[in-house]
Scaffold this active site. Structure first.
Site, mmCIF file in Angstrom:
data_model
loop_
_atom_site.group_PDB
_atom_site.id
_atom_site.type_symbol
_atom_site.label_atom_id
_atom_site.label_comp_id
_atom_site.label_asym_id
_atom_site.label_seq_id
_atom_site.Cartn_x
_atom_site.Cartn_y
_atom_site.Cartn_z
ATOM 1 N N HIS A 107 88.593 8.243 112.057
ATOM 2 C CA HIS A 107 89.097 9.146 111.030
ATOM 3 C C HIS A 107 88.661 10.595 111.258
ATOM 4 O O HIS A 107 88.582 11.395 110.331
ATOM 5 C CB HIS A 107 88.616 8.662 109.659
ATOM 6 C CG HIS A 107 89.587 8.951 108.563
ATOM 7 N ND1 HIS A 107 89.838 10.219 108.092
ATOM 8 C CD2 HIS A 107 90.374 8.139 107.842
ATOM 9 C CE1 HIS A 107 90.729 10.164 107.122
ATOM 10 N NE2 HIS A 107 91.072 8.913 106.953
ATOM 11 N N LYS A 114 89.033 14.377 112.093
ATOM 12 C CA LYS A 114 90.121 15.332 111.906
ATOM 13 C C LYS A 114 89.701 16.613 112.597
ATOM 14 O O LYS A 114 89.055 17.467 112.004
ATOM 15 C CB LYS A 114 90.390 15.564 110.427
ATOM 16 C CG LYS A 114 90.912 14.331 109.729
ATOM 17 C CD LYS A 114 91.102 14.592 108.265
ATOM 18 C CE LYS A 114 91.465 13.304 107.581
ATOM 19 N NZ LYS A 114 90.918 13.233 106.248
ATOM 20 N N ASP A 159 93.241 25.866 122.873
ATOM 21 C CA ASP A 159 92.481 26.754 123.745
ATOM 22 C C ASP A 159 91.020 26.780 123.293
ATOM 23 O O ASP A 159 90.346 25.776 123.381
ATOM 24 C CB ASP A 159 93.120 28.140 123.833
ATOM 25 C CG ASP A 159 94.488 28.097 124.521
ATOM 26 O OD1 ASP A 159 94.702 27.186 125.354
ATOM 27 O OD2 ASP A 159 95.325 28.955 124.241
#
Length: 138
Positions: free
Chosen positions: A117, A119, A124
């Site tokens: 989970h 995130k 770049d």
């Protein structure tokens, strides 16, 4: 915005990508960047069970005009085929879900055992770390 200007790398780590119009637009933006930037590499890190789960037409964003079932993996698959040396899909499965649990637990229920989970989104040298919704009570 960052994906539209990425030159070296795009890394998307999430539970899953989704299959609606917004996610299809994201894949199109990534495809456009891959066409323009010869050195660009793209990496997806998704949860294996959630990203592989087939969503029915009723679960998919109806504005996308999709006539069949879809999953995050199926949405990313054309990029993998078109750019085999530039796009990588990593699917994480919790070690707690191997063996008999993996075989007998149905979709959605198997996610109770554990999911990837994270995130995190990298383009770049820019990094965005996101989290789930937290509710703070006084």
């Amino acid at each position: 915005k960052n994906i539209k200007i990425a030159k070296k790398r795009i890394v998307l780590a999430s539970l899953y990508l989704g299959t609606g119009q917004m996610e299809r637009s994201l894949i199109k933006q990534i495809d456009d960047r891959l066409e323009k930037e010869k050195d660009l590499k793209v990496v997806f890190l998704l949860d294996k069970k959630r990203a592989s789960r087939i969503e029915t037409k009723s679960q998919i964003d109806t504005s996308a005009h999709i006539n069949s079932s879809a999953s995050s993996v199926l949405l990313i698959k054309p990029l993998l085929e078109k750019y085999p040396n530039k796009v990588k899909l990593n699917l994480y499965q919790t070690p707690n879900l191997y063996g008999w649990k993996d075989k007998i637990l149905p979709q959605r229920v198997n996610e109770i055992v554990g999911v990837q989970h994270i995130k995190a989104y990298i383009t770049d040298n820019d990094i965005i770390l996101s989290g789930s919704s937290f509710f703070f009570l006084e």
